[in-house]
Motif scaffolding. Structure first.
Motif, PDB file in Angstrom:
ATOM      1  N   LYS A 462       0.829  -1.214   0.000  1.00 40.00           N
ATOM      2  CA  LYS A 462       0.000   0.000   0.000  1.00 40.00           C
ATOM      3  C   LYS A 462       0.861   1.261   0.000  1.00 40.00           C
ATOM      4  CE  LYS A 462      -3.553   2.466   2.643  1.00 40.00           C
ATOM      5  NZ  LYS A 462      -4.437   2.431   3.843  1.00 40.00           N
ATOM      6  N   ALA A 463       1.887   1.275   0.861  1.00 38.43           N
ATOM      7  CA  ALA A 463       2.730   2.466   0.991  1.00 38.43           C
ATOM      8  C   ALA A 463       3.448   2.800  -0.311  1.00 38.43           C
ATOM      9  CB  ALA A 463       3.754   2.255   2.109  1.00 38.43           C
ATOM     10  N   TYR A 464       3.796   1.793  -1.095  1.00 41.38           N
ATOM     11  CA  TYR A 464       4.563   1.976  -2.329  1.00 41.38           C
ATOM     12  C   TYR A 464       3.863   2.920  -3.303  1.00 41.38           C
ATOM     13  CZ  TYR A 464       7.233   0.464  -6.478  1.00 41.38           C
ATOM     14  OH  TYR A 464       8.022   0.410  -7.596  1.00 41.38           O
ATOM     15  N   SER A 465       2.557   2.797  -3.417  1.00 41.02           N
ATOM     16  CA  SER A 465       1.833   3.616  -4.393  1.00 41.02           C
ATOM     17  C   SER A 465       0.973   4.707  -3.753  1.00 41.02           C
ATOM     18  CB  SER A 465       0.948   2.722  -5.277  1.00 41.02           C
ATOM     19  OG  SER A 465       0.043   1.972  -4.492  1.00 41.02           O
ATOM     20  N   HIS A 466       0.844   4.706  -2.407  1.00 38.49           N
ATOM     21  CA  HIS A 466      -0.062   5.657  -1.757  1.00 38.49           C
ATOM     22  C   HIS A 466       0.637   6.688  -0.876  1.00 38.49           C
ATOM     23  CE1 HIS A 466      -3.097   2.780  -3.056  1.00 38.49           C
ATOM     24  NE2 HIS A 466      -4.021   3.629  -2.704  1.00 38.49           N
ATOM     25  N   PHE A 467       1.800   6.350  -0.320  1.00 35.20           N
ATOM     26  CA  PHE A 467       2.449   7.256   0.626  1.00 35.20           C
ATOM     27  C   PHE A 467       3.021   8.487  -0.079  1.00 35.20           C
ATOM     28  CE2 PHE A 467       3.648   4.958   4.815  1.00 35.20           C
ATOM     29  CZ  PHE A 467       2.324   4.576   4.963  1.00 35.20           C
ATOM     30  N   ASN A 468       2.841   9.656   0.528  1.00 40.96           N
ATOM     31  CA  ASN A 468       3.503  10.854   0.028  1.00 40.96           C
ATOM     32  C   ASN A 468       4.863  10.993   0.711  1.00 40.96           C
ATOM     33  OD1 ASN A 468       3.054  12.021   2.618  1.00 40.96           O
ATOM     34  ND2 ASN A 468       1.041  12.777   1.961  1.00 40.96           N
ATOM     35  N   GLU A 469       5.624  12.042   0.345  1.00 40.69           N
ATOM     36  CA  GLU A 469       6.976  12.204   0.875  1.00 40.69           C
ATOM     37  C   GLU A 469       6.988  12.366   2.395  1.00 40.69           C
ATOM     38  OE1 GLU A 469       9.978  11.932  -0.437  1.00 40.69           O
ATOM     39  OE2 GLU A 469       9.028  11.264  -2.288  1.00 40.69           O
ATOM     40  N   THR A 470       5.993  13.065   2.926  1.00 41.10           N
ATOM     41  CA  THR A 470       5.926  13.270   4.376  1.00 41.10           C
ATOM     42  C   THR A 470       5.725  11.952   5.106  1.00 41.10           C
ATOM     43  OG1 THR A 470       4.961  15.469   4.032  1.00 41.10           O
ATOM     44  CG2 THR A 470       4.727  14.503   6.223  1.00 41.10           C
ATOM     45  N   GLU A 471       4.834  11.103   4.591  1.00 45.55           N
ATOM     46  CA  GLU A 471       4.568   9.806   5.213  1.00 45.55           C
ATOM     47  C   GLU A 471       5.786   8.889   5.111  1.00 45.55           C
ATOM     48  OE1 GLU A 471      -0.163   9.008   4.616  1.00 45.55           O
ATOM     49  OE2 GLU A 471       1.045   9.237   2.795  1.00 45.55           O
ATOM     50  N   ILE A 472       6.480   8.932   3.968  1.00 46.20           N
ATOM     51  CA  ILE A 472       7.683   8.109   3.792  1.00 46.20           C
ATOM     52  C   ILE A 472       8.776   8.560   4.759  1.00 46.20           C
ATOM     53  CG2 ILE A 472       9.584   7.590   2.205  1.00 46.20           C
ATOM     54  CD1 ILE A 472       7.562   7.548  -0.064  1.00 46.20           C
ATOM     55  N   GLU A 473       8.950   9.878   4.899  1.00 44.53           N
ATOM     56  CA  GLU A 473       9.982  10.402   5.788  1.00 44.53           C
ATOM     57  C   GLU A 473       9.690  10.045   7.245  1.00 44.53           C
ATOM     58  OE1 GLU A 473      13.507  11.545   6.472  1.00 44.53           O
ATOM     59  OE2 GLU A 473      12.714  11.681   4.422  1.00 44.53           O
ATOM     60  N   SER A 474       8.414  10.069   7.619  1.00 43.23           N
ATOM     61  CA  SER A 474       8.017   9.690   8.973  1.00 43.23           C
ATOM     62  C   SER A 474       8.335   8.218   9.238  1.00 43.23           C
ATOM     63  CB  SER A 474       6.519   9.947   9.175  1.00 43.23           C
ATOM     64  OG  SER A 474       6.077   9.481  10.414  1.00 43.23           O
ATOM     65  N   PHE A 475       8.067   7.370   8.244  1.00 44.38           N
ATOM     66  CA  PHE A 475       8.378   5.942   8.361  1.00 44.38           C
ATOM     67  C   PHE A 475       9.882   5.738   8.493  1.00 44.38           C
ATOM     68  CE2 PHE A 475       9.878   2.163   6.115  1.00 44.38           C
ATOM     69  CZ  PHE A 475       9.241   1.157   6.829  1.00 44.38           C
ATOM     70  N   ARG A 476      10.663   6.422   7.648  1.00 48.46           N
ATOM     71  CA  ARG A 476      12.119   6.274   7.684  1.00 48.46           C
ATOM     72  C   ARG A 476      12.683   6.656   9.044  1.00 48.46           C
ATOM     73  NH1 ARG A 476      13.517   9.203   1.950  1.00 48.46           N
ATOM     74  NH2 ARG A 476      12.969   7.463   0.569  1.00 48.46           N
ATOM     75  N   LYS A 477      12.209   7.757   9.582  1.00 49.24           N
ATOM     76  CA  LYS A 477      12.713   8.220  10.878  1.00 49.24           C
ATOM     77  C   LYS A 477      12.479   7.179  11.964  1.00 49.24           C
ATOM     78  CE  LYS A 477      12.310  12.017  14.195  1.00 49.24           C
ATOM     79  NZ  LYS A 477      11.620  13.276  14.540  1.00 49.24           N
ATOM     80  N   GLU A 478      11.260   6.615  11.978  1.00 50.10           N
ATOM     81  CA  GLU A 478      10.922   5.607  12.988  1.00 50.10           C
ATOM     82  C   GLU A 478      11.772   4.352  12.834  1.00 50.10           C
ATOM     83  OE1 GLU A 478       7.213   2.651  14.238  1.00 50.10           O
ATOM     84  OE2 GLU A 478       6.872   4.282  12.804  1.00 50.10           O
ATOM     85  N   VAL A 479      11.899   3.864  11.600  1.00 49.26           N
ATOM     86  CA  VAL A 479      12.614   2.613  11.363  1.00 49.26           C
ATOM     87  C   VAL A 479      14.115   2.768  11.588  1.00 49.26           C
ATOM     88  CG1 VAL A 479      13.211   0.914   9.599  1.00 49.26           C
ATOM     89  CG2 VAL A 479      10.854   1.689   9.816  1.00 49.26           C
ATOM     90  N   LYS A 480      14.677   3.903  11.161  1.00 51.17           N
ATOM     91  CA  LYS A 480      16.111   4.125  11.375  1.00 51.17           C
ATOM     92  C   LYS A 480      16.454   4.112  12.863  1.00 51.17           C
ATOM     93  CE  LYS A 480      17.019   6.765   7.142  1.00 51.17           C
ATOM     94  NZ  LYS A 480      17.375   8.086   6.563  1.00 51.17           N
ATOM     95  N   GLU A 481      15.614   4.757  13.658  1.00 52.81           N
ATOM     96  CA  GLU A 481      15.836   4.755  15.104  1.00 52.81           C
ATOM     97  C   GLU A 481      15.714   3.346  15.687  1.00 52.81           C
ATOM     98  OE1 GLU A 481      13.117   7.499  16.846  1.00 52.81           O
ATOM     99  OE2 GLU A 481      14.171   9.281  16.102  1.00 52.81           O
ATOM    100  N   THR A 482      14.730   2.596  15.196  1.00 55.60           N
ATOM    101  CA  THR A 482      14.522   1.225  15.674  1.00 55.60           C
ATOM    102  C   THR A 482      15.718   0.337  15.350  1.00 55.60           C
ATOM    103  OG1 THR A 482      12.118   1.403  15.440  1.00 55.60           O
ATOM    104  CG2 THR A 482      13.032  -0.815  15.512  1.00 55.60           C
ATOM    105  N   PHE A 483      16.192   0.400  14.108  1.00 54.01           N
ATOM    106  CA  PHE A 483      17.315  -0.439  13.694  1.00 54.01           C
ATOM    107  C   PHE A 483      18.573  -0.090  14.486  1.00 54.01           C
ATOM    108  CE2 PHE A 483      15.911  -1.864   9.161  1.00 54.01           C
ATOM    109  CZ  PHE A 483      14.785  -2.420   9.720  1.00 54.01           C
ATOM    110  N   ARG A 484      18.834   1.208  14.675  1.00 57.76           N
ATOM    111  CA  ARG A 484      20.023   1.611  15.437  1.00 57.76           C
ATOM    112  C   ARG A 484      19.893   1.160  16.892  1.00 57.76           C
ATOM    113  NH1 ARG A 484      22.163   5.291  18.887  1.00 57.76           N
ATOM    114  NH2 ARG A 484      24.367   5.823  18.499  1.00 57.76           N
ATOM    115  N   ASP A 485      18.721   1.383  17.493  1.00 57.74           N
ATOM    116  CA  ASP A 485      18.508   0.983  18.897  1.00 57.74           C
ATOM    117  C   ASP A 485      18.750  -0.507  19.093  1.00 57.74           C
ATOM    118  OD1 ASP A 485      17.919   3.566  19.562  1.00 57.74           O
ATOM    119  OD2 ASP A 485      15.741   3.288  19.634  1.00 57.74           O
ATOM    120  N   ASN A 486      18.307  -1.316  18.141  1.00 61.40           N
ATOM    121  CA  ASN A 486      18.489  -2.767  18.259  1.00 61.40           C
ATOM    122  C   ASN A 486      19.958  -3.167  18.148  1.00 61.40           C
ATOM    123  OD1 ASN A 486      15.771  -3.271  18.674  1.00 61.40           O
ATOM    124  ND2 ASN A 486      15.337  -3.657  16.525  1.00 61.40           N
ATOM    125  N   PHE A 487      20.703  -2.459  17.264  1.00 60.38           N
ATOM    126  CA  PHE A 487      22.138  -2.724  17.176  1.00 60.38           C
ATOM    127  C   PHE A 487      22.841  -2.318  18.471  1.00 60.38           C
ATOM    128  CE2 PHE A 487      22.042  -3.276  12.499  1.00 60.38           C
ATOM    129  CZ  PHE A 487      22.969  -4.300  12.381  1.00 60.38           C
TER     130      PHE A 487
END
Length: 559
Positions: A462-487
């Protein structure tokens, strides 16, 4: 509608009954294996087919929908399940899946070769300005849902107006009354003194006749009000042959925006049957034979940001990621380092498997090669005296000659809930993988760790064809923090990572002399951070540096 799944076996009788030619499957005796993922429609056989990715298989027998692949083929036709959850996902999945293929077609229209051993083949006969049968079907359904109340109101209003100032003599003579438990007759057709011509009725009849045919053929379960006059059966088949000419005769009647859109939809539908056309399509399709490339692009759109333009010998990070002759890296982004405030590249690889499968040894070795390519790229920049151009990215420390930790990750698509399109549900999958030349050297360029994650495939779809730049950036911020925290948590746990981290107690001015004196023991085991802390990583089995620990204090934890 038929629903098939990639890489699964089906009877040749079934496949020949829905496809006009065998380019979407490979025959094996009396069976055929689906080799493509995508959408297909045959005008001749009146068949609409979705070939879903193999991630929709839960195991060798069951699909993620709780039924077998054989039961899934005609699941939508079974009237008994139309109000159950097994049916609810069909239309939503169809739209998101089809839109994802269109988005990939748009993003990759100029690409011909993705990998030297893998020819990119997005197989379609739909031009950039053309529409498919599914486009038309979805347009009819969406238009009806948005406008059905307005259309019905106008229709009822016209019928009601017919009852004003009735001419009873003519009504009694021309109409048959209905008697309902009373002696008083009820007339359903009222004759007026003044005849009112409804210029909209003919178009409504065509529109709802088409919608009725689509509803029956593809089991859409739409409720069409019985007050509308419908053309059905053989009469509708004859209408299809001359529908375009009939529409042209009434085109001048419509000025209302809703009616004009309705006219356009009817015209698009009847054009398919127009015999005056020089060449009429027998089929339309949008399919790809290597769907792993689509999955990689879907994940990459969510994860990767635009890379720096710095280059070495004409090679940039972007070129390293997407070579002309082969795909090297699936996903790469720069983010906070694990041990200091500098940045480091996080390198990921998409894993397109069935929902219950994990990566093997070959995938692990490929990922470590990807990471080493990126490390070498940054070392080449350093060697060419361009290090101040990449001050935020710091791979190698000149004082200790140690290498910063390079985070790597695998990302798998999976489906747990067929109705969940809105939550990414990213979670760890399996244990971290490690590669090394010397197991006691954490800050060695050959020591690499890979964390494994799974992500909700339907969310990505769904995100591939529906997300705008703001929604994608919000997702990236959350996931980047999660991946770093787990490392960070991983390296804070000495039992999990195999190392204990220490910080030097002596002055920073003495770092070079101390490292030079004990270089043979400390090689690959220490690193000087951007904020001038000397970090020592002691492997749990390493006794060779125990005598040096008096110069260090245990680092409580990374943050």
């Amino acid at each position: 509608m038929k629903i098939l799944i990639e890489n699964e076996l089906y009877s040749i009788e079934l496949l020949q009954g829905v496809f006009d030619d065998p380019k979407f499957y490979k025959q094996n005796g009396l069976d055929g294996i689906i080799t493509s993922v995508g959408y297909y429609h045959s005008f001749e056989k009146n068949s609409l087919v979705f070939m879903l990715p193999k991630v929709f298989m839960k195991d060798s027998d069951k699909t993620v929908f709780g039924c077998t692949k054989e039961e899934l083929v005609d699941l939508i036709i079974n009237e008994s399940i139309k109000h159950k959850t097994q049916y609810n996902w069909v239309r939503q999945l169809s739209v998101h899946f089809y839109n994802s293929l269109l988005e990939f077609k748009k993003r990759r229209k100029d690409t011909s070769i993705i990998h030297t051993t893998e020819t990119f083949e997005l197989n379609t006969n739909i031009g950039n300005k053309e529409y498919s049968f599914l486009d038309l079907l979805l347009s009819f359904v969406n238009f009806y849902k948005k406008n059905k109340q307005q259309i019905l109101f106008k229709h009822i209003e016209f019928v009601s107006n017919q009852a004003k100032k009735p001419k009873w003599e003519k009504t009694i003579r021309k109409s048959s009354p209905i008697f309902l438990n009373s002696k008083n007759p009820i007339y359903t057709e009222i004759r007026n003194k003044k005849k009112i011509i409804n210029t909209e009725e003919e178009l409504l009849t065509y529109f709802f006749s088409i919608l009725n045919r689509l509803n029956k053929d593809h089991h859409l379960h739409l409720k069409i009000d019985k007050s509308f006059q419908l053309i059905e059966g053989m009469r509708f088949d004859r209408l299809c042959l001359n529908g375009s000419s009939k529409l042209r005769k009434i085109k001048h009647r419509y000025f209302n925006d809703t009616l004009k859109k309705m006219y356009l939809l009817c015209d698009m539908y009847f054009t398919q049957f127009d015999t005056s056309s020089i060449k009429r399509k027998r089929e339309d399709f949008l399919a790809i034979s290597n769907y792993n490339l689509v999955f990689e692009d879907m994940v990459d759109k969510l994860f990767s940001n635009k890379m720096t333009n710095l280059e070495v010998d004409g090679i940039t990070i972007e070129k390293l990621k997407n070579n002309d002759d082969g795909k090297i890296i699936d996903h790469i982004y720069d983010y906070k380092s694990l041990i200091d405030t500098s940045d480091i590249f996080y390198i990921g690889d998409s894993k397109y498997y069935k929902s219950d499968t994990t990566a093997g040894k070959v995938s692990k070795y490929k990922q470590f090669t990807y990471a080493k390519n990126v490390i070498q790229f940054n070392i080449d920049l350093l060697n060419k005296n361009n290090q101040n151009q990449t001050s935020s990215l710091r791979y190698r420390d000149l004082v200790t000659e140690g290498y910063n930790i390079s985070p790597n990750f695998f990302i798998y698509g999976y489906i747990d809930d067929v109705l969940n399109y809105d939550v990414h549900s990213i979670d760890k999958k399996g244990d971290p993988k490690v590669s090394f030349h010397f197991k006691d050297r954490l800050f060695d360029r050959d020591t690499l760790f890979v964390h494994q994650y799974k992500i909700n495939f339907l969310f990505v779809l769904k995100a591939y064809s529906h997300f705008n730049e703001t929604e994608i950036e919000s997702f990236r911020k959350e996931v980047k923090e999660t991946f770093r925290d787990n490392f960070v948590k991983f390296f804070n746990d000495s039992h999990a990572c195999g190392f204990e981290l220490y910080e030097a107690k002596f002055n920073r001015e003495d770092y070079p002399k101390f490292v030079e004196t004990h270089f043979k023991k400390l090689n690959g085991k220490c690193f000087c951070t951007v904020d001038n802390r000397l970090i020592l990583a002691k492997h749990n089995s390493d006794k060779s540096i125990d005598a040096l620990l008096d110069n260090f204090r245990l680092l409580k934890e990374l943050d």
